[in-house]
Design an enzyme around this catalytic site. Structure first.
Site, PDB file in Angstrom:
ATOM      1  N   ASP A  37      -8.326  -9.999  -0.960  1.00 22.88           N
ATOM      2  CA  ASP A  37      -7.532  -9.216  -1.899  1.00 22.88           C
ATOM      3  C   ASP A  37      -7.661  -9.864  -3.275  1.00 22.88           C
ATOM      4  O   ASP A  37      -7.490 -11.085  -3.407  1.00 22.88           O
ATOM      5  CB  ASP A  37      -6.070  -9.199  -1.442  1.00 22.88           C
ATOM      6  CG  ASP A  37      -5.234  -8.175  -2.186  1.00 22.88           C
ATOM      7  OD1 ASP A  37      -5.371  -8.066  -3.419  1.00 22.88           O
ATOM      8  OD2 ASP A  37      -4.421  -7.494  -1.541  1.00 22.88           O
ATOM      9  N   ASN A  93       0.855  -0.535   5.601  1.00 25.95           N
ATOM     10  CA  ASN A  93       1.809   0.419   5.045  1.00 25.95           C
ATOM     11  C   ASN A  93       1.290   1.847   5.162  1.00 25.95           C
ATOM     12  O   ASN A  93       0.112   2.103   4.893  1.00 25.95           O
ATOM     13  CB  ASN A  93       2.058   0.111   3.564  1.00 25.95           C
ATOM     14  CG  ASN A  93       2.576  -1.308   3.338  1.00 25.95           C
ATOM     15  OD1 ASN A  93       3.328  -1.825   4.153  1.00 25.95           O
ATOM     16  ND2 ASN A  93       2.159  -1.924   2.260  1.00 25.95           N
ATOM     17  N   GLN A 100       2.815   2.119   0.563  1.00 32.16           N
ATOM     18  CA  GLN A 100       1.358   2.303   0.505  1.00 32.16           C
ATOM     19  C   GLN A 100       0.964   2.732  -0.906  1.00 32.16           C
ATOM     20  O   GLN A 100       1.463   3.733  -1.410  1.00 32.16           O
ATOM     21  CB  GLN A 100       0.890   3.355   1.520  1.00 32.16           C
ATOM     22  CG  GLN A 100      -0.626   3.472   1.547  1.00 32.16           C
ATOM     23  CD  GLN A 100      -1.138   4.506   2.560  1.00 32.16           C
ATOM     24  OE1 GLN A 100      -0.374   5.302   3.091  1.00 32.16           O
ATOM     25  NE2 GLN A 100      -2.432   4.489   2.789  1.00 32.16           N
ATOM     26  N   HIS A 106      -5.606   0.648   5.348  1.00 33.87           N
ATOM     27  CA  HIS A 106      -5.993  -0.754   5.253  1.00 33.87           C
ATOM     28  C   HIS A 106      -4.948  -1.646   5.892  1.00 33.87           C
ATOM     29  O   HIS A 106      -3.775  -1.290   5.982  1.00 33.87           O
ATOM     30  CB  HIS A 106      -6.253  -1.167   3.797  1.00 33.87           C
ATOM     31  CG  HIS A 106      -5.090  -0.982   2.870  1.00 33.87           C
ATOM     32  ND1 HIS A 106      -4.668   0.256   2.413  1.00 33.87           N
ATOM     33  CD2 HIS A 106      -4.260  -1.882   2.286  1.00 33.87           C
ATOM     34  CE1 HIS A 106      -3.642   0.101   1.588  1.00 33.87           C
ATOM     35  NE2 HIS A 106      -3.369  -1.189   1.507  1.00 33.87           N
ATOM     36  N   HIS A 108      -3.447  -5.601   5.854  1.00 35.60           N
ATOM     37  CA  HIS A 108      -3.364  -6.883   5.140  1.00 35.60           C
ATOM     38  C   HIS A 108      -3.245  -8.027   6.138  1.00 35.60           C
ATOM     39  O   HIS A 108      -2.495  -7.919   7.113  1.00 35.60           O
ATOM     40  CB  HIS A 108      -2.101  -6.947   4.269  1.00 35.60           C
ATOM     41  CG  HIS A 108      -2.041  -5.962   3.162  1.00 35.60           C
ATOM     42  ND1 HIS A 108      -2.416  -6.277   1.874  1.00 35.60           N
ATOM     43  CD2 HIS A 108      -1.621  -4.668   3.122  1.00 35.60           C
ATOM     44  CE1 HIS A 108      -2.224  -5.221   1.094  1.00 35.60           C
ATOM     45  NE2 HIS A 108      -1.746  -4.234   1.829  1.00 35.60           N
TER      46      HIS A 108
END
Ligand code: ZN
Length: 142
Positions: A37, A93, A100, A106, A108
């Site tokens: 990230d 999310n 989100q 996606h 994390h």
């Protein structure tokens, strides 16, 4: 093969998958990409995406989801061992109300250490009455 979508053209994660935007790729196979990230909550915060554009958990086919979560585990173990962290959160999310931001499914991996104060999910206790629990149970049970 990349699924075409109305959103794909503007999607930052599709651009990362297509190498139109730089990312520090940690893992890649035919269907899945894992990368650091660029705005990490902690050192080693990583994102895992399907290369195909799916908006959220409800859109991604089971087979791709299963494959993706194998990669989540693989990277989580790598992060845990190599960064010598105390633990990690797996966060995913769905929809704006749940936080989100990027509308491409996606996951994390957020490395954590004792007392890092990044965030803490407190599970509230005793907030629902038996009647409330019975009501929601009737709605959700199959
Ligand atoms: Zn996308």
């Amino acid at each position: 093969m990349v699924k075409k979508s109305m959103n794909k053209k503007e999607c930052i994660f599709c651009k990362i998958a297509d190498r139109e935007i730089f990312s520090r790729i940690l893992f890649e196979n035919e269907s899945t990409l894992g990368f650091l990230d660029s705005s990490p909550l902690s050192n080693g915060h990583s994102i895992i995406i399907p290369k195909n554009h799916y908006s959220n958990l409800e859109d991604i086919p089971d087979k791709e989801l299963t494959e993706l979560y194998k990669i989540v585990k693989k990277l989580a173990v790598r992060i845990h061992q190599n960064l010598k962290i105390d633990g990690y959160n797996i966060l995913q999310n769905n929809f704006t109300a749940a936080g989100q931001v990027i509308k491409h499914f996606h996951v994390h991996i957020i490395p954590r250490n004792y007392n890092d104060k990044i965030f803490r999910i407190e599970i509230p206790r005793s907030q629902a009455s038996d009647n409330q629990l019975d009501d929601v149970f009737k709605i959700l049970r199959s």
